[in-house]
Design an enzyme around this catalytic site. Sequence first.
Site, PDB file in Angstrom:
ATOM      1  N   LYS A  62       0.735  -0.969   0.242  1.00 60.28           N
ATOM      2  CA  LYS A  62       0.320  -0.291  -0.100  1.00 60.28           C
ATOM      3  C   LYS A  62       0.775   0.834   0.158  1.00 60.28           C
ATOM      4  O   LYS A  62       2.449   1.374   0.599  1.00 60.28           O
ATOM      5  CB  LYS A  62      -1.199  -0.246   1.338  1.00 60.28           C
ATOM      6  CG  LYS A  62      -2.132   1.038   1.575  1.00 60.28           C
ATOM      7  CD  LYS A  62      -2.910   0.596   2.296  1.00 60.28           C
ATOM      8  CE  LYS A  62      -4.275   1.453   2.473  1.00 60.28           C
ATOM      9  NZ  LYS A  62      -4.993   1.576   3.376  1.00 60.28           N
ATOM     10  N   SER A  75      -9.964   1.564   2.730  1.00 58.34           N
ATOM     11  CA  SER A  75      -8.919   1.886   1.985  1.00 58.34           C
ATOM     12  C   SER A  75      -7.901   0.985   0.903  1.00 58.34           C
ATOM     13  O   SER A  75      -7.442   1.396   0.242  1.00 58.34           O
ATOM     14  CB  SER A  75      -8.170   3.249   2.755  1.00 58.34           C
ATOM     15  OG  SER A  75      -7.272   2.389   3.698  1.00 58.34           O
ATOM     16  N   SER A 109     -10.180  -1.076   7.326  1.00 62.08           N
ATOM     17  CA  SER A 109     -10.109  -0.546   5.760  1.00 62.08           C
ATOM     18  C   SER A 109      -8.997  -1.894   5.371  1.00 62.08           C
ATOM     19  O   SER A 109      -8.464  -1.984   4.288  1.00 62.08           O
ATOM     20  CB  SER A 109      -9.351   0.558   5.924  1.00 62.08           C
ATOM     21  OG  SER A 109      -9.531   1.628   5.622  1.00 62.08           O
TER      22      SER A 109
END
Length: 457
Positions: free
Chosen positions: A58, A133, A157
């Site tokens: 990420k 997310s 997330s």
Amino acid sequence: MINADRDRGVEKINALTETMEAEARAEAARTTEAYAKARRANEVQQLPALLGISVVAKEKHGLAGHSLSMGLLSQKQFVADVDHPIIERLRTAGAIIHGRATSPEFSCATVTHSPIWGVTRNPWNPQMSPGGSSGGSGAALAAGFTTLATASDIAGSTRIPAAFTGTVGYKAPYGRIPGAGELAADRYRGDGPMGRTVADVLLMSSIISGTHPADSNSWGPTNPSPQLEEASLAGLKIGVSLELGNYPVSQSVAAAFASTIERLRDLGANIVEVDLPWTTDQVRETSFAHFGQILAPAMTQIIGDSKDPRAAYTDQFIADALAQAESTPLVDSLRLDARFNQQLNTAMSGVDVLLCPTNAVDWLRADGDYLDGISAAGRKLKHYWEGHMTSPFNIANHRPVMNLPCGVGEANVPIGIQIVGQPWDEKTVFQTALAMERVIQFSSSNPYPALEGTLTS
């Protein structure tokens, strides 16, 4: 040469902000040499646990010398000067980080789109979102672009995109996996692993967990060689809650959840209905009072007087959180958290784990903002976050939680189930997840036909 179909798939899904092909190929060559040398010396068992395993990181997890924008155009010039603790540990374990994953701005939305990176789509249905997310991580895993991926979780997330993409995502107890920077002190948050199987996630989690000097709240050992057997479902006392109070759960989610519970009951699990007094209003007010004390002020400070384009969901999040904090001072916010945790402690007394859906809704549109709330099961919710059943376990962030896929619902979007453990008890959650994975037998094979047979270069 990179396969052309694979390239078109990457573009279609838009899960990656950056591909590191030259670095990955060089690392793969070194890995091949290391393995050959170890094999000749009969020392393969001494090689690092993740040697040669592909990982997508990420973007918020800093890689020294690479971008650290957090999805913001105004921060695109920032470059990480050191590796994030979990990146450091993955590299030490031999993993090959070959790509960076998209996320919404500040990781503050449950969809994954932004002015800087565009719209990330779900491989199961490109009209729909992979969630957020950590949407880029989930999409990359579901499309077969990687073996493992990093994620983060402050309100779901990790678990939300794992559910929407048919993958496995794990939220560890607070501090078990080290964070970076001052916001690592936020007790709602955490970083963690995503993968396609429980065993993969267990291995990754064991490597990135443990005390680290970069995070004074980190704790526990690091174990690169976890040995864990699945739990026996016979006699396991499993609490179940379809609605966690009054979440409006869709028919598809309710059906997948009920089917899973019945299969566990048939195998001898002791199923106990758990009642919780929560309302979605209570969850929203409790969590946003917290966000308004920490995260929203930090976001405002970072944005400053920037005039760069920004996602509407970011401004809405800041406004909602600050408004809730204004009406709920810090001491009152702590009181709300304490009441919430006590209610969950009481409800889970006497059970080994609690099972509940991950998302109450079937899907979110890939480009959706949901600024006016969301409709779910015939009910209009004030905030779209109320369509996800994950925030309660960030308020109660001392509990480990795993998402497992348990079916496919409306619009060909997967459905997830959460396994919630007792405080700090990771072992029971992983053991239960291993057993449930075998029972559910969810197929995580590549859902995107254009990519079949083209996942290697």
